[in-house]
Design a protein around this motif. Structure first.
Motif, PDB file in Angstrom:
ATOM      1  N   SER A  15       0.821  -1.219   0.000  1.00 41.30           N
ATOM      2  CA  SER A  15       0.000   0.000   0.000  1.00 41.30           C
ATOM      3  C   SER A  15       0.848   1.260   0.000  1.00 41.30           C
ATOM      4  CB  SER A  15      -0.901   0.040   1.239  1.00 41.30           C
ATOM      5  OG  SER A  15      -1.997  -0.786   1.058  1.00 41.30           O
ATOM      6  N   SER A  16       1.867   1.298   0.867  1.00 49.07           N
ATOM      7  CA  SER A  16       2.643   2.532   0.958  1.00 49.07           C
ATOM      8  C   SER A  16       3.534   2.697  -0.269  1.00 49.07           C
ATOM      9  CB  SER A  16       3.455   2.565   2.261  1.00 49.07           C
ATOM     10  OG  SER A  16       4.433   1.565   2.260  1.00 49.07           O
ATOM     11  N   GLU A  17       3.979   1.580  -0.817  1.00 43.10           N
ATOM     12  CA  GLU A  17       4.807   1.606  -2.024  1.00 43.10           C
ATOM     13  C   GLU A  17       4.008   2.143  -3.222  1.00 43.10           C
ATOM     14  OE1 GLU A  17       8.596   1.051  -3.329  1.00 43.10           O
ATOM     15  OE2 GLU A  17       7.932   0.489  -1.318  1.00 43.10           O
ATOM     16  N   LEU A  18       2.717   1.816  -3.249  1.00 44.77           N
ATOM     17  CA  LEU A  18       1.881   2.152  -4.411  1.00 44.77           C
ATOM     18  C   LEU A  18       0.879   3.261  -4.109  1.00 44.77           C
ATOM     19  CD1 LEU A  18       1.061  -1.575  -5.309  1.00 44.77           C
ATOM     20  CD2 LEU A  18       2.663  -0.123  -6.568  1.00 44.77           C
ATOM     21  N   ALA A  19       1.112   3.989  -3.016  1.00 44.44           N
ATOM     22  CA  ALA A  19       0.104   4.951  -2.518  1.00 44.44           C
ATOM     23  C   ALA A  19      -0.331   5.960  -3.577  1.00 44.44           C
ATOM     24  CB  ALA A  19       0.643   5.661  -1.278  1.00 44.44           C
ATOM     25  N   GLY A  20       0.624   6.524  -4.319  1.00 46.94           N
ATOM     26  CA  GLY A  20       0.290   7.534  -5.327  1.00 46.94           C
ATOM     27  C   GLY A  20      -0.615   6.963  -6.402  1.00 46.94           C
ATOM     28  N   ASP A  21      -0.215   5.805  -6.923  1.00 45.95           N
ATOM     29  CA  ASP A  21      -1.020   5.121  -7.943  1.00 45.95           C
ATOM     30  C   ASP A  21      -2.397   4.773  -7.403  1.00 45.95           C
ATOM     31  OD1 ASP A  21       0.883   5.237  -9.871  1.00 45.95           O
ATOM     32  OD2 ASP A  21       1.461   3.123  -9.807  1.00 45.95           O
TER      33      ASP A  21
END
Length: 333
Positions: A15-21
């Motif tokens: 989640s935090s890795e892909l937060a922007g997406d």
């Protein structure tokens, strides 16, 4: 729960890795589930979409695309399409199963009615086709169209296998591939395709999603015979009451003695369940080692998922996806 524990949970790390997406995908989901003409649609979809599902499937799309070095935007439409397919099947599922609870909240068919659930599900399927078309990729369309067909097929297969005590493990895996794994593998494969990854990498990510989905569903079925209601958002023993032939029961029936066989015929085959039957079923499942055997199967599928990643590009997300496979089965401890 300490900060470190949170960071160590693969789902949170993803989640935090892909937060922007993911923010962009959520905005797209909200925008596309709206309907000017039929206010019932956003009401029903909001109930499900805001229910705080883990958004695992769209995250798998984003992770696969990123893992393959994708820098475009098409993976966002793809992730939203996958979430719409998932939500549509949930709406239809709850009608078919006559479920009253989903993610710990009353189901849409209970709050509104079956008609609304079916029709809004249809609307979300149609929306997902529009989103797929936005990717302008024939191959992505093919993957998600095939997955949608497999999901529907799995549901119908489950109807006919549901109370049939002669259901085999092979049929069970086929049902699970339809119900759960097909959308996982479509998510990861399509993410690779949209990124223009080589064939071998597309295949590896398909295999990963497939094995992860099967492990995920076996774990779900096991939790039904031993998870706390809070942990699973449904009541322990629901599958037994609904006469679902899940892996533990299939294993127990295969090993049943002359005394146990009539018990399964009566409770699952004929659906004649009395007070104390669930306890007896649990006792048989434990004594036969059916729960342990199903757990070992789930762990083996998770191992297959991790092995498939060996052919994927070396990227920070690869380790998280590998840990995710372990995490899925760690819910059993």
């Amino acid at each position: 729960m300490g900060m470190n524990e949170n960071v160590s949970k693969p789902l949170d790390r993803l989640s935090s890795e892909l937060a922007g997406d993911m923010d962009a995908v959520n905005a797209l989901i909200r925008e596309r589930m709206a309907s000017r003409h039929a206010p019932r649609i956003p009401e029903v979809t909001a109930h499900l979409v805001e229910a705080g599902g883990k958004r695992l499937r769209p995250m798998l799309v984003l992770a696969a695309a990123r893992l393959c070095g994708y820098a475009g935007e098409s993976h966002l439409a793809l992730a939203a399409a996958v979430e719409f397919i998932h939500t549509a099947t949930l709406l239809h599922d709850d009608v078919v199963d006559e479920s009253r609870q989903r993610r710990g909240r009353p189901t849409a068919n209970l709050l509104w009615d079956n008609k609304s659930s079916v029709l809004v599900g249809d609307y979300l399927f149609a929306r997902s086709f529009q989103l797929m078309a936005d990717t302008d990729s024939m191959q992505v369309m093919r993957i998600l169209a095939n997955a949608s067909a497999t999901i529907a097929e799995g549901e119908v297969l489950q109807l006919t296998a549901a109370q049939d005590v002669s259901t085999t493990e092979d049929t069970y895996i086929q049902i699970v591939r339809g119900k759960t794994a097909a959308l996982f593998s479509a998510a990861t494969e399509a993410g690779a395709v949209v990124a223009g990854a080589p064939q071998a990498v597309q295949r590896a990510l398909f295999d990963y999603g497939d094995a992860l989905g099967i492990a995920f569903q076996i774990v779900d079925d096991l939790l039904d015979y031993g998870g706390a209601t809070q942990a699973i958002g449904k009541n322990v023993g629901d599958d037994f009451r609904e006469r679902k032939l899940t892996l533990p029961v299939i294993k127990a029936i295969a090993a049943a003695d002359a005394d146990e066989r009539p018990f399964w015929d009566r409770t699952i085959g004929k659906g004649q369940q009395d007070e104390g039957d669930l306890e007896r079923a649990l006792d048989i499942l434990r004594r036969q080692g059916a729960l342990d055997a199903a757990r070992a199967d789930a762990i083996a599928w998770a191992g297959r998922a991790k092995a498939a990643l060996a052919a994927a590009p070396d990227h920070g997300l690869r380790a998280i996806l590998s840990d995710l496979a372990d995490y899925v089965v760690s819910r059993l401890s």
